[in-house]
Design a protein around this motif. Sequence first.
Motif, short mmCIF file in Angstrom:
data_model
loop_
_atom_site.label_atom_id
_atom_site.label_comp_id
_atom_site.label_asym_id
_atom_site.label_seq_id
_atom_site.Cartn_x
_atom_site.Cartn_y
_atom_site.Cartn_z
N SER A 104 23.17 -9.60 -2.86
CA SER A 104 22.14 -10.23 -3.85
C SER A 104 22.48 -9.07 -4.77
N VAL A 105 21.85 -10.49 -5.93
CA VAL A 105 21.92 -10.58 -7.32
C VAL A 105 21.09 -9.36 -7.89
N GLY A 106 19.68 -9.40 -7.06
CA GLY A 106 18.64 -7.89 -7.46
C GLY A 106 19.49 -6.03 -7.29
N ALA A 107 19.70 -6.23 -5.91
CA ALA A 107 20.68 -5.38 -5.59
C ALA A 107 22.02 -5.33 -6.25
N GLN A 108 22.52 -6.01 -7.23
CA GLN A 108 23.65 -5.52 -7.24
C GLN A 108 23.66 -5.25 -9.16
N LEU A 109 21.91 -5.89 -9.91
CA LEU A 109 21.84 -5.56 -10.79
C LEU A 109 21.07 -3.70 -10.42
N SER A 110 20.34 -4.08 -9.22
CA SER A 110 19.85 -3.08 -9.41
C SER A 110 20.53 -1.30 -9.28
N LEU A 111 22.42 -1.50 -8.69
CA LEU A 111 22.80 -0.39 -8.48
C LEU A 111 23.21 -0.49 -10.01
N ALA A 112 23.68 -1.38 -10.53
CA ALA A 112 23.85 -1.00 -11.85
C ALA A 112 23.70 -0.30 -12.87
N LEU A 113 22.21 -1.10 -13.15
CA LEU A 113 21.25 -0.25 -13.96
C LEU A 113 21.37 1.63 -13.26
N LEU A 114 21.64 2.21 -11.85
CA LEU A 114 21.07 3.15 -11.38
C LEU A 114 22.51 3.77 -12.00
N ALA A 115 23.38 3.39 -11.93
CA ALA A 115 24.66 4.23 -11.87
C ALA A 115 23.87 4.35 -13.34
N ILE A 116 24.01 3.15 -15.00
CA ILE A 116 24.34 3.79 -15.93
C ILE A 116 23.10 4.64 -16.26
N VAL A 117 22.07 4.74 -15.50
CA VAL A 117 20.59 4.99 -15.68
C VAL A 117 20.69 7.11 -15.04
N ALA A 118 22.20 6.96 -13.98
CA ALA A 118 22.13 8.26 -13.36
C ALA A 118 23.51 8.99 -14.06
N ALA A 119 25.21 8.10 -14.67
CA ALA A 119 25.60 8.34 -15.79
C ALA A 119 24.73 9.20 -17.61
N GLY A 120 23.49 8.40 -17.71
CA GLY A 120 23.42 8.99 -18.77
C GLY A 120 22.18 10.04 -18.59
N LEU A 121 21.99 10.50 -17.59
CA LEU A 121 21.29 11.61 -17.49
C LEU A 121 22.40 12.70 -17.13
N VAL A 122 23.33 12.81 -16.48
CA VAL A 122 23.67 13.46 -16.43
C VAL A 122 24.70 13.85 -17.53
N LEU A 123 25.30 12.88 -18.62
CA LEU A 123 25.53 13.33 -19.83
C LEU A 123 24.33 14.30 -20.99
N VAL A 124 23.71 14.07 -20.07
CA VAL A 124 21.87 14.70 -21.09
C VAL A 124 21.99 15.68 -20.66
N TYR A 125 21.86 15.89 -19.73
CA TYR A 125 21.75 17.27 -18.97
C TYR A 125 22.97 18.55 -18.63
N LEU A 183 12.09 9.46 -12.28
CA LEU A 183 11.67 8.84 -12.49
C LEU A 183 12.54 8.03 -13.19
N ALA A 184 13.28 8.13 -13.61
CA ALA A 184 14.01 7.13 -14.14
C ALA A 184 14.48 6.20 -13.40
N LEU A 185 15.32 7.22 -12.36
CA LEU A 185 16.11 5.89 -11.13
C LEU A 185 15.03 5.23 -10.35
N ILE A 186 14.68 5.70 -10.43
CA ILE A 186 13.48 4.47 -9.82
C ILE A 186 12.84 4.02 -10.46
N ALA A 187 12.42 3.82 -11.39
CA ALA A 187 11.89 2.83 -12.78
C ALA A 187 13.48 1.77 -12.99
N SER A 188 15.09 2.23 -13.06
CA SER A 188 15.88 1.35 -12.91
C SER A 188 16.50 0.24 -11.36
N VAL A 189 15.97 1.05 -10.15
CA VAL A 189 15.69 -0.08 -8.85
C VAL A 189 14.68 -1.11 -8.94
N LEU A 190 13.19 -0.73 -10.53
CA LEU A 190 12.38 -1.54 -10.32
C LEU A 190 12.81 -2.81 -11.19
#
Length: 202
Positions: A6-27, A164-171
Amino acid sequence: MIRLRSVGAQLSLALLAIVAAGLVLVYLIVVPSLEDRLIDGKLDQLASAAENVAREYRTTQFRRDVLEDAETSTNARVLVYDSLGVQEDSRQEADSTPYEDDPVASEAFQTGQPARGVVERQGETFAEAAQPTEDVVVLLSASLRDQLETVDLVERRLLIAGILALIASVLIGYGGAWLFARRIRRLEDAAERIAAGHFDEP
């Protein structure tokens, strides 16, 4: 059940990947550099104090007072080494055995130059600075407990913020898909009905 096509799942996964990559980079950027800065700051403080203590120790007759005052002002244990090992300790009653073969003091003795470093001793991490003077070396040794606790606190806060950011990205992904992709969802549902054999679907 979440439909990954579904579009929602794909958009959520894309946001999840972007946010996760950003968080790992910041860490990877923030935590090691913060730890290095805190430790370097402590080493700088000890090195400056060691130089002053060595100067005072060399020029005064009240050497015991110099060591005790230095410990109070720097919150560091002060030891004086000669060629045989620990000669004086600002903590008279404390056991100086763990400091007998100190690598920072040994380096200062061998090179005749100031030395500094981080030493693990009895399960704890210490910042140390050594200053040679005449035929002795003055060593200041301070626990890095406070600095490492600060780093641990930042790590925990980053972890909480990351969750929290990963949960927010899914929502946000599902919310955005629901708000902005209604037509696409209707087309998706119609295509699934046609694929199931309902050829009267407009």
